[in-house]
Design a protein around this motif. Structure first.
Motif: not given
Ligand code: ADP
Ligand code: MG
Length: 320
Positions: A18, A20, A22-23, A26, A32, A34, A85, A87, A117, A119
């Protein structure tokens, strides 16, 4: 080790890198969490890829996963949003560790390439299919729509078109040009390059945009319909991939105009800022081609080789 749904998620998805910060939360919880910066809008898009429709089950799972990410990223590029991000809802007929290993390697490559990422998601049993939901960020008010073009705007296309459609045709006919060209064509189909390099230019100069997934003729028609306009095209300015011109000279324009899967962008630029746009694009080292102009009306038209006006029907891929 025998894998069940949960150990499968842990083994192949939770452990993906990951990149990032800003997660906040996750994979592993009910949802998640964010962090969306205050000055940004969140852009969301979903794409489903079904075995035998969007990919073949005998493809390397690495290619299936990477391509699934890339085509979703292309939707963000068309909105002028930075992809952040994703999914993944994955449906599998059986648990095959070797397949899952390749699949997660493909995901990893795509996530790292675009600093994204994974997430969350869902894992279920059934016919092989996957749905990716992608989330991106764009400065407030700057998300690009299909519906905001105006009559007189110039129509631009990034890159060159037709290579992915030629690859699909070669696969179907099991007939290929020499090896080096075959590699380039398969690369065009399996690893399209979503045009995230265009984000800032699009935010600054474009009035509308779409990514070319079904084919230029149908995707441009979407901009026209959404904006309540027609288009006048110069067919000879449509950028055709050199391998398509070389190997299918007679069908080259058809591949470029009606073939899908290139994931280039089609966007419009108001004529009043076209000069500034061209200067900025050249400074950024980004190449695009003007292929026509949006006009009042609802048809897409062009002049043929004899100078007669012909209509350009939307002939791209359509599921139903
Ligand atoms: P729930 O029962 O709350 O739906 P799940 O058991 O389906 O939770 O999933 C457990 C966790 O694993 C969740 O955080 C979910 O987002 C994540 N997850 C499930 N499948 C995937 C997948 N294919 N890729 C990424 N994350 C997944
Ligand atoms: Mg679930």
């Amino acid at each position: 080790m025998v894998l069940n749904e949960f150990s499968l998620i842990d083994t192949y998805f939770t452990l993906l890198p990951n990149p990032r910060t800003d997660v906040l939360l996750g994979i592993g919880d009910d949802g998640a969490c964010l962090r969306v910066p205050l000055a940004m809008d969140l852009v969301v898009s979903t794409d489903t890829l079904v075995s035998e429709v969007h990919f073949l089950p005998n493809w390397d799972a690495y290619d299936i996963a990477l391509r699934a990410l890339l085509v979703n990223i292309s939707d963000m590029a068309a909105m002028a949003a930075t992809p952040c991000w994703v999914t993944l809802a994955l449906t599998l007929p059986v648990i095959e560790p070797a397949w899952l290993e390749r699949f997660s390697q493909g995901l990893k490559e795509g996530l790292l390439r675009y600093q994204m990422a994974l997430v969350g998601g869902d894992t279920t049993r059934g016919a092989l299919a996957m749905t990716i939901t992608i989330h991106g960020l764009v400065p407030q008010g700057k998300a690009l729509r299909r519906s905001t073009a105006n009559a007189g705007d110039k129509i631009y296309v990034t890159g060159a078109l037709g290579a992915a459609a030629l690859a699909v045709a070669c696969l179907a006919e099991n007939q290929w040009p020499p090896e080096e060209a075959q590699g380039v064509l398969m690369q065009a189909l399996l690893q399209p390059r979503p045009r995230t390099d265009w984000l800032v230019l699009l935010q600054t100069y474009a009035s509308a945009a779409i990514d070319i997934s079904d084919g230029l003729s149908s995707d441009l028609a979407h901009i026209c319909r959404a904006s309540g306009l027609g288009a006048w095209l110069s067919l000879e300015t449509i950028p055709i991939h050199p391998l398509v011109s070389q190997w299918r000279p007679k069908q080259a324009l058809d591949f470029a105009l009606n073939g899908g899967d290139d994931y280039e962008l089609c966007f419009t630029v108001p004529a009043s800022i076209e000069k500034a746009f061209l200067v900025a694009a050249s400074q950024a080292g980004l190449k695009s081609h003007c292929i026509g102009t949006l006009v009042q009306g609802e048809d897409v038209r062009a002049a043929d080789a004899q100078g007669r006006v012909v209509s350009v029907p939307a002939k791209g891929y359509c599921h139903f």
